[in-house]
Design a protein around this motif. Structure first.
Motif: not given
Ligand SMILES: *Cc1c(COP(=O)(O)O)cnc(C)c1O
Length: 407
Positions: A311-336
């Motif tokens: 929401x900070x950059x809604x018009x930005x160019x689309x790129x691929x991200x893996x969105x991950x948390x800060x927990x000391x465990x695998x906590x992947x919200x989204x892959x690629x």
């Protein structure tokens, strides 16, 4: 809520933060009501466990909703929100007879889902009206993966045990005033729901003093753009027609009850998190955010999909991200995931964060549970403060080891 509203909320209340859009909740509530407007007495009982903030309960009650509860604590929260006991149903699974009796004393309709407790309760309290939860054992055919109250489910009384159930009711002289089913799955196939309903109608014929039939919930909501969802309008048309026929045969107008959780609040919720760090590896770009499965466990627990927008950059160019948390465990919200270009400090908004999101949050990694905000009448209202360090210490007792050794 616009992107700017969300950014303002993250700024004012900090991140991470849950935001709920009151208008969307009202829209869903009225949509369901409208789909069943031809039913004389329709009751919608919101499933409290989906999102149990007391302001949400109060708001839904103001729209005309009752509450569906699964613990005595949820019953008490509903009462605290000002919901009259007569508008609350208690549908627990595997709880003690004592807890059920406690709820009865609060004046709330109970629902029993096993024969052992039914018999004990009936023997002790033959005068208290009881609803029974049946398991219709319907397995969807074809390529559908939906299974409704399957054979191994721990929920409900198997319809194959009807003779035994009837004997218990007869022997105890107890009063069965409602029949209930709740499938628990994401229902897409209305025919499956209708087939399960036939079994409910069949079971209902065995009881003379019914006041209501409770069809539970399990409505699917869209998680992505153009996602399929339960066609509530079509279900309304078909089930209403069938329900009317049943009432005519039964000889009395009954109340039709639903207990939606997800349907009412899922899409109303957004979860806002801040990007702490962008980490580029040889194969992936990670966006590390200031939260983890301690605050939103659905992607890791159920494999659920939550759309993520920058929401900070809604018009930005689309790129691929893996969105991950800060927990000391695998906590992947989204892959690629394709997301508008992310810079550290940006605010990401997760969709479908109304149901089973905050209500499943924990303090894992000794993090505070987030704040909650209700967007109502064009304004953001804080409905739960972010926790503090004192909350982490509350109820902990410190042992004085030196003293204990001397004693
Ligand atoms: C959880 C639950 C619901 C709500 O289910 P949703 O999928 O959120 O609509 C309804 N009834 C009972 C008994 C439940 O346990």
């Amino acid at each position: 809520m616009t992107n700017q509203d969300l950014l303002d909320i993250a700024k004012e209340f900090g991140s991470p933060v849950y935001v709920y859009d009151a208008d969307k909740i009202a829209f869903q509530f009225n949509r369901l009501k409208k789909a069943f407007s031809q039913v004389k007495d329709l009751r919608i009982h919101y499933a409290v466990k989906a999102l149990s903030n007391i302001s949400i309960l109060k708001y839904l009650n103001s729209l005309g909703s009752g509450m569906d509860t699964v613990s005595v604590q949820e019953v008490k929260l509903s009462l605290e929100a000002g919901v009259p006991p007569k508008d609350i149903i208690y549908t627990p699974n595997g709880v003690s007879l004592e807890e059920i009796e406690q709820v009865v004393r609060l004046g709330v309709q109970i629902n029993i889902d096993n024969l052992s407790i039914l018999e004990q309760f009936g023997a002790k309290h033959p005068d208290v009206p009881v609803c029974i939860r049946i398991n219709p054992h319907i397995l969807a055919g074809g390529n559908s993966k939906i299974s409704v109250g399957h054979v191994d489910s721990k929920f409900g009384i198997s319809i194959h045990q009807m003779p035994l159930l009837l004997r218990i009711v007869e022997n105890t002289g107890m009063n069965i005033n409602g029949i209930h089913m709740h499938t628990g799955s994401d229902i897409l196939d209305i025919e499956v729901f209708l087939r399960a309903s036939e079994i409910l109608f069949d079971a209902a014929k065995n009881f003379k003093n019914l006041e209501f039939l409770d069809f539970g919930s399990g409505f699917k909501v869209p998680y992505r753009e153009n996602d399929i969802e339960t066609d509530i309008e079509e279900l309304g048309e078909k089930l209403t027609e069938r329900f009317k026929v049943f009432c005519k045969e039964y000889g009395r107008e009954l109340t039709l009850v639903f207990e939606p959780g997800k349907f009412l609040v899922s899409e109303a919720g957004k979860f806002l998190a801040k990007v702490n760090v962008i980490k580029q590896t040889t194969s992936t770009v990670f966006a590390g955010i200031d939260t983890g499965f301690n605050h939103l466990i659905r992607p890791m627990f159920y494999g659920s999909h939550h759309d993520i927008k920058n929401v900070s950059n809604p018009e930005g160019k689309f790129r691929f991200y893996s969105v991950v948390g800060y927990i000391c465990e695998t906590d992947t919200f989204a892959n690629n995931r394709r997301i508008a270009e992310i810079t550290e400090g940006d605010i990401l908004a997760f969709s479908n964060a109304g149901a089973y999101s905050f209500s499943m949050a924990s303090n894992f990694n000794s993090r505070y549970r987030p704040a909650e905000v209700l967007y109502y009448n064009g304004k953001a209202h804080l409905i739960r403060e972010r926790e503090t360090f004192e909350d982490l210490l509350r109820h902990q007792k410190v042992i004085d080891f030196q003293q204990v050794t001397l004693e």
